[in-house]
Each structure stands twice: as structure tokens, then as C-alpha cells.
Design an enzyme around this catalytic site. Structure first.
Site, PDB file in Angstrom:
ATOM      1  CG  ASP B 145      -2.339   0.556   0.680  1.00 55.92           C
ATOM      2  OD1 ASP B 145      -3.307  -0.224   0.724  1.00 55.92           O
ATOM      3  OD2 ASP B 145      -2.376   1.859   0.542  1.00 55.92           O
ATOM      4  CG  ASP B 193     -10.041  -4.759  -3.732  1.00 56.68           C
ATOM      5  OD1 ASP B 193     -11.027  -5.024  -4.456  1.00 56.68           O
ATOM      6  OD2 ASP B 193     -10.062  -4.355  -2.453  1.00 56.68           O
ATOM      7  CB  CYS B 246     -16.231  -2.021  -3.404  1.00 52.87           C
ATOM      8  SG  CYS B 246     -15.548  -0.484  -2.858  1.00 52.87           S
TER       9      CYS B 246
END
Lengths: 151, 318
Positions: B145, B193, B246
Site C-alpha cells: 500500500d 483490488d 466495490c
């Protein structure tokens, strides 16, 4: 996360053997991890399949922050982290607690338990390992991290 | 304080959703309801049977909706605010609070012990911990990240879940892939993702309705294309990449994957998931997508009483 956390030293076989010797008091005989020392005291274990050369190459190529799981702290003896007690499942120096004691322990409170065990002990409630404490006569000092305590 | 539960979608948002979702009214209605309490048993520390027994002893009613995935559980009882995150079992790392649709990308990736897997945008770690669980702490995950605060959250979650086969890295996703490509480091599987506009998470964060704007979607789409393209460059031949978001916006989903199909020698794979999915769309705003995009999975909240997700699996060909 401190800057020094990123400075990781891979423990050699002699250093790992010393750790294993200290773990014998808890009935732990195997340690299938590559061990890293971060900072002055923390030892992490990596169970993955990269070789030391591959890890070194990665660390030179990208910014690596942390490897593996925090297992122990060298603190005038070897203190197992909460997660290390759950995964390594020690069999010696166990203090079994009742429901009330376990709740107090998980809230971060010291336990009024007298034991002849010296130094670090493992707290257990039924089948659950609840981390390490330090025996101080009739008191067991609590080391549950603040962020893992029951509120 | 504004009550975000009482929202009105922006006109353009509503127009797009009506075009995209035939049963828009059902979608809109379920988004007014709070999400269910779903958890994933952490089998690195406890078996689903033992966890279920413990939670039922507390008086919680537990259901396991999927026979092949007993680790996925729903807490059917009404809980007090914060009770799920402050239980003894949660603090001990016996379960992870995770939305069911968010568990699907890892089921699609089907990680195995011994594989080398990259989780490119890993924080807060729900999917990284799920990866480690199915890999039984064997093989290696590189969890990356960009932001230090997000790395701290990731690190805390990996610790609580007993993950020991992970290397946590802090890099810009595109730069990380470029550096690894130069060094010849390749992966068996990659999860991308990516950061997205979150149209699928309105049930848990209704403020998404207020923050939504089309400029943001177009900006995210450009960023997602860069990230996914970079990731494909460090995937082994024959390796698999799951792309997930999402959100429902086609610009962030089929639009991104369509570019990957055009640019790389990749093939979309069929995915079998335990939830109801709808196929990817083949055209949007005058743009036609590759026909194989029908193999992509759209998860809508009204179909499974979950949140919304998009995912697809790409295999890198010779």
C-alpha cells in the site's frame, strides 16, 4: 511504526539456536520460521518460501516495511506475543485462569495469582491462549497490547 | 449532524444506475437498509466449528450460508453498536469482520499454499488475511500500500490474524510494479483490488451518495488502468490476476478490463462463486467491450443481501 522497525537483521543459525533454547522452558521445540530482529528487541518470524537472497533483493528493489509475524520480545527473558502463544501453543509454564480472571486479563489488568513459576508465563483460559505475563511473586503482570484489550 | 441515511442520489447518478440496473428500484430500496453482520472465521487460529460453538455460547445466532465455505458466517442476532468489533473472539483474532461480497475476489483467485501472490492495494488487509488463511501461511504474499497510516492498519490486522508469510511493502502501486519488473520478480497470482468510487458500499457508507461525481469516476478509471496494466507486466505466463472494485461504474470495471484485453495477451476466465452474480456488460456510453467480458461478475446488493462488487479473473497467455 518507527523508522528503526524497518531495519531488519536476519538471525543466523547460532542466534536462532539460542532462541530455541529459551523456548524450551515453554515446551516449544520447533520454530519453522526465518527469524528477523527489528529494532533492539523484537523478533519476527517469516514462514514464507522466499530465500534470504530473494528477500535481500526485494529489500533493495522496493520499500519493504515489515516481514512476517511479531513473535517475541527480548525483555530480560523471552516474552511471547499474544499471537505467538496462539500459534506456537506452548505446553509449559502455563497459568490456567478461570472465567473471571480471563476477563480481567483481557481488559489489561494484572492477575492476583501466586505461582512458583519464575519470569515469563503463558496465560490460558480453557483452550484459549491469552498471551504472556510476567510472574512477580503473587502478581502476574499484564502485557496485552492496549489495542487488543476488551473495553 | 447530518443523517446520511436519508439521502437523495444526484440526478446523473440515478440516471446511470437506472440504465445499468434493470431492477433499479430493488437496488435503491436495499441500499436504505443497514448491511448484515458477516464475519470470516480465521482458520489460522480456530476452526469454524469451534468458533461457531463459542459465539453461540455467548447467545449469538450464527448461520453458515455456504456449505463449501463454512468459514463464512452471518451473525443473525441483533448486536449492540460496536459489539462485533469488541468481542473477546475478535480481539483474539478468531474472526475478521468482512462483508461477504468483499470475500469473493479471493475465492475467485483461489490461492494455494506455496504460491507467490501480490496484493497490490492491500490495506486494511481483509483480503490479505483471507489470502494467508487459504495459503495456510505457506508461500509468500507481498502486500503493498502507498500510505504509512494505511500500512499501520494493515500491519495490525495481519498481526491479529497470525499472518506469518507476508512481506509488507510501502510503494506507489505503479512504481512497485515497474521496479519488480526490472528485477525480474514475477508472481503466480495478483490481486488488484483497486481504489474506486465505492458505489457498491452505499449501505455501509451512505455518504458515498454525497461524494459521488462523474469527474471522480473518470479520474479513477485512468488510475485503475495504469495500476492494472502495471500489475499484468509482473504476472507469470499462465498466471492469474483478479481485478476487483466495490463499485458499479462500467468506466471503472469493464472499461478497465477491456483495455487490458486489447493491450495484453490475456484471457478472461469463468469464475464460480457461491453468490448470485450477473454478467459483465458489453457496451456503455457508445463504447463496445470485448464479448468475453460477459464472464466478469457483477454482484448487486439486492441479489444476495450484501454490498455491491465487480470482479473478473484474467489469465496471462503465452
Amino acid at each position: 511504526m518507527q523508522a528503526e522497525e524497518r531495519k531488519m537483521k536476519i538471525l543466523n543459525s547460532t542466534e536462532k539456536k539460542k532462541i530455541l533454547e529459551q523456548l524450551e522452558q515453554f515446551g516449544i521445540e520447533k520454530l519453522n520460521y526465518l527469524l528477523f530482529q527489528t529494532g533492539k528487541e523484537k523478533i519476527r518470524g517469516y514462514s514464507g518460501n522466499l530465500s534470504i537472497q530473494e528477500i535481500n533483493m526485494l529489500a533493495r528493489t522496493i520499500r519493504v516495511e515489515i516481514i512476517g509475524l511479531y513473535l517475541f520480545k527480548q525483555d530480560l527473558g523471552l516474552r511471547l506475543s499474544l499471537d505467538a502463544t496462539q500459534i506456537l501453543k506452548p505446553s509449559k509454564k502455563i497459568i490456567n485462569t478461570n472465567d473471571i480472571q480471563a476477563q480481567s486479563w483481557l481488559k489489561g489488568e494484572d492477575l492476583n495469582i501466586t505461582t512458583n513459576q519464575q519470569g515469563f508465563v503463558i496465560i490460558k483460559h480453557n483452550q484459549d491462549f491469552l498471551g504472556s505475563g510476567k510472574s512477580a511473586g503473587n502478581l502476574i503482570l499484564n502485557f496485552i497490547p492496549k489495542e487488543r484489550r476488551l473495553k | 449532524m447530518t443523517n446520511y441515511r436519508h439521502f437523495e442520489p444526484k440526478a446523473l447518478f440515478e440516471e446511470r444506475m437506472k440504465k445499468l440496473i434493470p431492477d433499479y428500484e430493488n437496488w435503491f430500496q436495499i441500499n436504505k437498509e443497514k448491511p448484515i453482520n458477516s464475519i470470516r472465521c480465521n482458520t489460522l487460529k480456530i476452526s469454524p466449528e469451534a468458533l461457531k460453538e463459542k459465539l453461540e455460547k455467548k447467545g449469538w445466532k450464527i448461520s453458515q450460508p455456504y456449505k463449501s465455505f463454512l468459514e463464512i458466517m452471518i451473525v443473525e442476532s441483533k448486536l449492540l453498536p460496536g459489539e462485533l468489533g469488541n468481542s473477546e473472539e475478535h480481539l483474539l483474532g478468531y474472526y475478521y469482520v468482512q462483508e461477504i461480497s468483499s470475500m469473493m475476489p479471493i475465492l475467485a483467485l483461489a490461492p494455494k499454499p506455496g504460491e507467490i501472490i501480490l496484493d497490490l492495494c492491500a490495506s486494511p488487509g481483509s483480503k490479505t488475511t483471507q489470502l494467508a488463511m487459504y495459503m495456510e501461511n505457506q508461500g509468500t504474499i507481498i502486500a503493498n500500500d502507498r500510505d504509512l497510516d494505511r500500512i499501520k492498519i494493515l500491519s495490525a490486522n495481519l498481526q491479529k490474524n497470525g499472518v506469518s508469510n507476508c512481506v509488507i511493502a510501502r510503494n506507489d502501486a505503479v512504481q512497485l510494479c515497474e521496479k519488480l519488473k526490472k528485477s525480474g520478480f514475477l508472481f503466480d497470482k495478483i490481486l488488484t483490488d483497486v481504489p474506486c468510487s465505492g458505489e457498491g458500499t452505499i449501505r455501509s457508507s451512505p455518504k458515498t451518495f454525497l461524494m459521488w461525481n462523474i469527474k471522480m469516476i473518470n479520474k479513477l478509471s485512468r488510475q485503475q488502468k495504469k495500476i492494472a496494466s502495471s500489475a499484468l507486466s509482473i504476472l507469470k505466463t499462465g498466471g492469474e490476476l483478479v481485478y476487483s472494485t466495490c463499485t458499479h461504474a462500467p468506466e471503472e470495471n469493464e472499461g478497465v478490463v477491456n483495455q487490458l484485453i486489447n493491450k495484453f495477451n490475456v484471457k478472461l476466465e469463468q469464475i464460480n462463486l457461491p453468490v448470485k452474480t450477473r454478467p459483465g456488460i458489453l457496451n456503455w456510453e457508445n463504447e463496445n467491450f470485448d464479448k468475453s467480458l460477459k464472464l466478469a461478475c457483477r454482484i448487486y446488493p439486492q441479489d444476495n443481501n450484501t454490498e455491491g462488487f465487480f470482479l473478473c479473473k484474467l489469465r496471462k497467455e503465452k
